[in-house]
Design a protein around this motif. Structure first.
Motif, mmCIF file in Angstrom:
data_model
loop_
_atom_site.group_PDB
_atom_site.id
_atom_site.type_symbol
_atom_site.label_atom_id
_atom_site.label_comp_id
_atom_site.label_asym_id
_atom_site.label_seq_id
_atom_site.Cartn_x
_atom_site.Cartn_y
_atom_site.Cartn_z
ATOM 1 N N ILE A 96 0.861 -1.185 0.000
ATOM 2 C CA ILE A 96 0.000 0.000 0.000
ATOM 3 C C ILE A 96 0.895 1.232 0.000
ATOM 4 C CG2 ILE A 96 -1.907 1.184 1.138
ATOM 5 C CD1 ILE A 96 -2.507 -1.660 0.150
ATOM 6 N N PRO A 97 0.637 2.173 -0.895
ATOM 7 C CA PRO A 97 1.473 3.377 -0.925
ATOM 8 C C PRO A 97 1.308 4.194 0.347
ATOM 9 C CG PRO A 97 -0.395 3.636 -2.379
ATOM 10 C CD PRO A 97 -0.421 2.204 -1.930
ATOM 11 N N ASN A 98 2.246 5.073 0.566
ATOM 12 C CA ASN A 98 2.256 5.889 1.776
ATOM 13 C C ASN A 98 1.249 7.029 1.632
ATOM 14 O OD1 ASN A 98 2.941 6.962 4.235
ATOM 15 N ND2 ASN A 98 4.784 7.993 3.476
ATOM 16 N N LEU A 99 0.049 6.765 2.116
ATOM 17 C CA LEU A 99 -1.020 7.765 2.097
ATOM 18 C C LEU A 99 -1.542 7.950 3.510
ATOM 19 C CD1 LEU A 99 -2.996 6.471 -1.022
ATOM 20 C CD2 LEU A 99 -1.383 8.374 -0.962
ATOM 21 N N GLU A 100 -2.053 9.129 3.764
ATOM 22 C CA GLU A 100 -2.682 9.375 5.059
ATOM 23 C C GLU A 100 -3.955 8.548 5.181
ATOM 24 O OE1 GLU A 100 -1.477 11.069 7.493
ATOM 25 O OE2 GLU A 100 0.295 11.806 6.380
ATOM 26 N N LYS A 101 -4.307 8.271 6.426
ATOM 27 C CA LYS A 101 -5.491 7.454 6.670
ATOM 28 C C LYS A 101 -6.735 8.086 6.052
ATOM 29 C CE LYS A 101 -8.187 5.556 10.526
ATOM 30 N NZ LYS A 101 -8.258 5.426 11.997
ATOM 31 N N GLU A 102 -6.876 9.394 6.209
ATOM 32 C CA GLU A 102 -8.041 10.082 5.644
ATOM 33 C C GLU A 102 -8.033 10.024 4.122
ATOM 34 O OE1 GLU A 102 -5.995 11.242 7.834
ATOM 35 O OE2 GLU A 102 -7.198 11.359 9.688
ATOM 36 N N ASP A 103 -6.840 10.105 3.528
ATOM 37 C CA ASP A 103 -6.747 10.032 2.073
ATOM 38 C C ASP A 103 -7.178 8.670 1.564
ATOM 39 O OD1 ASP A 103 -5.815 12.614 2.076
ATOM 40 O OD2 ASP A 103 -3.696 12.027 2.054
ATOM 41 N N ILE A 104 -6.793 7.614 2.299
ATOM 42 C CA ILE A 104 -7.188 6.270 1.877
ATOM 43 C C ILE A 104 -8.699 6.121 1.953
ATOM 44 C CG2 ILE A 104 -7.022 3.822 2.469
ATOM 45 C CD1 ILE A 104 -4.172 4.292 3.313
ATOM 46 N N LEU A 105 -9.292 6.593 3.050
ATOM 47 C CA LEU A 105 -10.747 6.472 3.196
ATOM 48 C C LEU A 105 -11.472 7.253 2.114
ATOM 49 C CD1 LEU A 105 -11.078 6.725 7.089
ATOM 50 C CD2 LEU A 105 -11.029 4.680 5.654
ATOM 51 N N LEU A 106 -10.947 8.441 1.783
ATOM 52 C CA LEU A 106 -11.572 9.208 0.704
ATOM 53 C C LEU A 106 -11.354 8.546 -0.654
ATOM 54 C CD1 LEU A 106 -10.654 12.854 1.793
ATOM 55 C CD2 LEU A 106 -12.888 11.740 1.936
ATOM 56 N N SER A 107 -10.181 7.886 -0.824
ATOM 57 C CA SER A 107 -9.872 7.259 -2.107
ATOM 58 C C SER A 107 -10.732 6.049 -2.379
ATOM 59 C CB SER A 107 -8.393 6.842 -2.131
ATOM 60 O OG SER A 107 -7.556 7.973 -1.998
ATOM 61 N N ARG B 77 2.755 -3.897 15.926
ATOM 62 C CA ARG B 77 2.484 -2.817 16.862
ATOM 63 C C ARG B 77 1.340 -1.968 16.302
ATOM 64 N NH1 ARG B 77 7.588 1.295 15.648
ATOM 65 N NH2 ARG B 77 6.835 1.926 13.573
ATOM 66 N N PRO B 78 0.813 -1.039 17.087
ATOM 67 C CA PRO B 78 -0.266 -0.184 16.571
ATOM 68 C C PRO B 78 0.237 0.761 15.463
ATOM 69 C CG PRO B 78 -0.218 -0.174 18.969
ATOM 70 C CD PRO B 78 1.033 -0.850 18.524
ATOM 71 N N ASN B 79 -0.741 1.314 14.773
ATOM 72 C CA ASN B 79 -0.491 2.359 13.761
ATOM 73 C C ASN B 79 0.378 1.871 12.597
ATOM 74 O OD1 ASN B 79 -1.914 4.291 15.366
ATOM 75 N ND2 ASN B 79 -0.052 4.605 16.601
ATOM 76 N N GLU B 80 0.194 0.637 12.169
ATOM 77 C CA GLU B 80 0.886 0.127 10.990
ATOM 78 C C GLU B 80 -0.054 0.008 9.793
ATOM 79 O OE1 GLU B 80 4.148 -2.737 11.214
ATOM 80 O OE2 GLU B 80 3.520 -3.154 13.264
ATOM 81 N N GLY B 81 -1.260 0.569 9.892
ATOM 82 C CA GLY B 81 -2.203 0.529 8.776
ATOM 83 C C GLY B 81 -3.082 -0.698 8.754
ATOM 84 N N THR C 59 0.064 -7.394 8.677
ATOM 85 C CA THR C 59 0.287 -6.046 8.151
ATOM 86 C C THR C 59 1.585 -5.492 8.730
ATOM 87 O OG1 THR C 59 -2.096 -5.704 8.073
ATOM 88 C CG2 THR C 59 -0.703 -3.759 7.866
ATOM 89 N N ILE C 60 2.443 -5.013 7.827
ATOM 90 C CA ILE C 60 3.766 -4.530 8.240
ATOM 91 C C ILE C 60 3.981 -3.146 7.641
ATOM 92 C CG2 ILE C 60 6.252 -4.958 8.160
ATOM 93 C CD1 ILE C 60 5.564 -7.926 7.744
ATOM 94 N N GLU C 61 4.360 -2.206 8.475
ATOM 95 C CA GLU C 61 4.665 -0.853 8.001
ATOM 96 C C GLU C 61 6.083 -0.816 7.421
ATOM 97 O OE1 GLU C 61 5.222 3.716 9.738
ATOM 98 O OE2 GLU C 61 4.610 2.064 11.050
ATOM 99 N N ALA C 62 6.204 -0.287 6.207
ATOM 100 C CA ALA C 62 7.525 -0.167 5.584
ATOM 101 C C ALA C 62 8.399 0.786 6.395
ATOM 102 C CB ALA C 62 7.402 0.329 4.150
ATOM 103 N N GLY C 63 9.589 0.306 6.766
ATOM 104 C CA GLY C 63 10.489 1.126 7.557
ATOM 105 C C GLY C 63 10.038 1.300 8.985
ATOM 106 N N GLY C 64 9.161 0.448 9.480
ATOM 107 C CA GLY C 64 8.627 0.585 10.836
ATOM 108 C C GLY C 64 9.362 -0.269 11.836
ATOM 109 N N VAL C 65 8.734 -1.385 12.225
ATOM 110 C CA VAL C 65 9.276 -2.263 13.255
ATOM 111 C C VAL C 65 10.507 -2.992 12.720
ATOM 112 C CG1 VAL C 65 8.725 -4.140 14.857
ATOM 113 C CG2 VAL C 65 6.946 -2.548 14.126
ATOM 114 N N LYS C 66 11.487 -3.207 13.590
ATOM 115 C CA LYS C 66 12.673 -3.940 13.223
ATOM 116 C C LYS C 66 12.316 -5.387 12.888
ATOM 117 C CE LYS C 66 15.314 -0.435 14.169
ATOM 118 N NZ LYS C 66 15.988 0.326 13.104
#
Length: 730
Positions: free
Chosen positions: A494-505, A542-546, A672-679
């Motif tokens: 998933i591209p790096n978009l804000e949560k609101e942008d994804i919901l609107l998209s 962890r939380p906030n990984e989309g 679900t894994i955030e790019a550049g997030g958790v080690k």
């Protein structure tokens, strides 16, 4: 019940994974490019800082002027003495050796010291000030007296030579015998002055070395000549003493072509030769006398006897007269008788003379024999003397050869000694082609070169920075890392978009977010033999990984295919589904797990995105106790009969016990894994915890991927797909 065993689901997932053969490592160049893009801001800052520092350093640098003089160095062949065989053959190797020697001499400290002396630089404070050097290490508190000690003068002299050596450069011109000597200083006139002085002192030092070499050679030859002269005199004395001792008297000798003395005649050989000739004559005389005495050869003495010949002549005359008278007269004739008497007297005289002559012949024979015997005895004696002389001549010749050798060496050295005094001292093999002139422009600093060097340094620092950061940053950066580093399939990114942008998209099926989740939906369709799994949950480390956003987006995408989709907010500790749907979190999953079986009340029908939803409900005091019962398993089984797919937005894995309890109620787990997030270490621990509960992991979704970072990103593809179509419509 729609659950299947982990082993069966693993087999289904492996066989049904359409991207199993597409999981491969990103090309190395692409990885480098992605790493650069990930750190582009830091790279830009480092490069800008290096360029700025380069410009500042250039502006703060003292301008230096370089003045160059050009000289020609010719190859030469030096021979000190021919006697010792000092000869050289011109060859490429010796040419290289010669010129390398000259280059080293041009850079030598001795030459720098000659220049310091010639210009008296050690006593000039202006020279040191030009290079911003304090020769006396003095400061405001030090008494700077004009009187300098010997140690201070030596230190200044050494420092001046060091400065010259540091700023001089020698550059041979390739393929020629020309050499450029350059000096760099803050003053143009000083640069030209030092460069020209450097050349002058190099030429002078070359002449000094040649003169010193000549003087050393003369001194050496003088010593050699004295030794050879003494040897020659000693050898001549030895030869003379030996000749006197052995009584070898040489009458004549000659010099051969190679300078050797050969004795032709000695006194013994000359005497022997003369006596031998006399002996030969004596033998001949004795033989003649012997023959005459024996009568075999007649009386030769008589023939040569004058008196006898006169008598015979008179007798012949009287005999002739007597014969005439006998013609006319009888023998009794008186005149005839007188003649006969005279003839008879002459015959007696002749016989007497012949007898006397024979007696003289015998005497001569005896005399000749005696002389022969004497000469033979002398010859035999000289033969013995000559044989001894021949034996002594061997040692005599040895002494003679030593004399000849010493004389040749002495004559050769004496000739070289005379020649070396006038040969080569006044000539020089170095000539000045171009003298140094004061330059009009400074040669350094060069702003463009320094900027280029600053950029190179910046690139080196950025490369080191990126390398270190990449080594430190042990995170997932792209979908291919899932298979390589975590061992799970990649379902999409998933591209790096804000949560609101994804919901609107999600309301625009041409948006990048919609296309990304639609691609994941396609991957889900190949996970099992019945297509999209009937139930699955989404979790993260962890939380906030989309995770929650992805769960809602997948529900919306699946619902767009006219499927009945139910999205359950399983994160009762930190619920978020009601916020994204703008609903109240009054009733939901926690109510059902607590015993409320009225699903119609707990499920919100036909939400904004076309799927049904069950929010988390009131936050319980202990969510793990509710999930540990069988009601969650029963809920999923019951809802799977009504809905095509049940999606659970589960809480994160680390630190919570909810995932093992929830995973047992569904077919599988999507991580679900955030790019550049958790080690990676944390993700691996979380995945291992999920697998320890015998849950099947379908694969992973990488969220918040920078579009320009991915080797297979969305930014270009979708912009091209829809952007170009829009432009065509316009």
């Amino acid at each position: 019940m729609n659950n299947i065993s982990s082993s069966d689901s693993s087999a289904i997932s492996t066989d049904a994974d359409p991207y199993a053969d597409l999981d491969h490592e990103t090309p190395i160049l692409v990885q480098y490019w992605q790493a650069v893009l990930r750190h582009k801001v830091a790279i830009a800052i480092i490069l800008a800082a290096c360029v700025a520092l380069g410009i500042i350093a250039t502006l703060l640098m003292t301008p230096y002027y370089t003045s160059t003089a050009t000289v020609e160095i010719n190859r030469e062949q030096d021979k000190v003495t021919n006697v010792e065989g000092v000869s050289s053959v011109d060859s490429i190797g010796q040419n290289l050796e010669f010129y390398q020697t000259q280059y080293s001499l041009l850079e030598s400290r001795s030459l720098a010291e000659r220049v310091v002396r010639a210009q008296n630089l050690a006593a000039k404070d202006s020279f040191f000030e030009t290079f911003n050097v304090d020769p006396d290490n003095s400061d405001l508190l030090t008494d700077t007296s004009k009187t300098q000690s010997s140690a201070q003068r030596d230190a200044r002299f050494k420092l001046a030579a060091d400065i010259l050596q540091e700023h001089i450069s020698v550059s041979p011109i390739h393929g020629s015998s020309l050499v450029e000597i350059s000096f760099q200083s803050p003053r143009a006139a000083l640069s030209a002055q030092i460069a020209n002085t450097w050349v002058e002192q190099f030429i002078a030092s070359n002449l000094d070395r040649r003169f010193s070499s000549t003087a050393d050679a003369r001194k050496f030859l003088e010593g050699q000549l004295a030794d050879l002269k003494q040897k020659l005199e000693d050898s001549e004395r030895n030869l003379s003493a030996y000749a006197d001792n052995k009584q070898i008297i040489t009458l004549s000798s000659e010099q051969t072509a190679d300078g050797k003395t050969v004795s032709q005649r000695t006194l013994a050989s000359a005497n022997l030769e003369a006596l031998n000739a006399a002996l030969a004559i004596a033998i001949a005389d004795r033989i003649a006398a012997e023959s005459e005495a024996s009568g075999r050869a007649g009386n030769k003495s008589a023939l040569s006897n004058g008196a006898l010949n006169n008598l015979r002549e008179e007798r012949a005359k009287f005999q002739a007269e007597y014969a005439k008278l006998m013609v006319q007269f009888e023998p009794g004739y008186p005149a005839a008788q007188a003649l006969a008497t005279q003839i008879s007297a002459l015959d007696k005289s002749i016989l007497a003379e012949e007898a006397r002559s024979r007696t003289g012949t015998s005497a001569r024979y005896l005399e000749a024999l005696d002389r022969e015997q004497q000469l033979r005895a002398q010859v035999n004696g000289l033969k013995g003397q000559f044989s001894g002389e021949r034996r002594d001549s061997i040692q005599y010749n040895i002494f003679q050869r030593e004399v000849d050798t010493n004389r040749q060496l002495y004559d050769g050295l004496l000739q070289r000694y005379k020649e070396i005094g006038v040969a080569g001292v006044g000539t020089n093999n170095i000539s000045v082609v171009d003298g140094a002139q004061p330059p009009e422009k400074p040669s350094s600093p060069k702003i463009l070169l320094n900027i280029a060097l600053a950029i190179l340094a910046g690139l080196g620092l950025t490369a080191a920075y990126v390398f270190v950061m990449e080594q430190i940053d042990q995170t997932v950066k792209e979908p291919s890392d899932l298979k390589l580093k975590l061992g799970i399939a990649s379902l999409g990114s998933i591209p790096n978009l804000e949560k609101e942008d994804i919901l609107l998209s999600l309301g625009d099926k041409k948006s990048v977010a919609w296309e990304a989740y639609l691609s994941i939906r396609t991957s889900l369709a190949f996970l099992t033999d019945h297509g999209v799994p009937r139930s699955f949950l989404l979790t993260s480390t962890r939380p906030n990984e989309g995770k929650s956003t992805s769960a809602l987006a997948l529900a919306a995408v699946l619902a767009s295919t006219k499927k009945r989709i139910l999205l359950i907010d399983g994160d009762m500790r930190n619920p978020s589904l009601h916020q994204m749907l703008n609903e109240k979190n009054t009733t939901g999953l926690s109510n059902y797990l607590a015993g409320d079986d009225d699903l119609e009340k707990l499920i919100s029908r036909d939400s904004l995105y076309g799927f049904d939803a069950m929010v988390a409900g009131p936050i319980p005091p202990n969510a793990a106790e509710l999930l540990s019962s069988t009601r969650m398993h029963e809920l999923v089984s019951k809802l799977s009969e009504t809905y095509d797919t049940v999606i659970i937005d589960a809480p994160p894995v680390l630190g919570l016990a909810d995932i093992p309890l929830l995973a047992d109620a569904v077919e599988g787990v999507i991580y679900t894994i955030e790019a550049g997030g958790v080690k990676l270490r944390g993700i691996q621990a979380a995945i291992q915890r999920v697998r320890s509960s015998h849950a099947h992991i379908f694969g992973g979704i990488v969220t918040k991927v920078q579009a320009q970072h991915g080797g297979y990103g969305y930014g270009y593809a979708y912009e091209y797909s829809y952007g170009s179509r829009a432009s065509e419509e316009v």
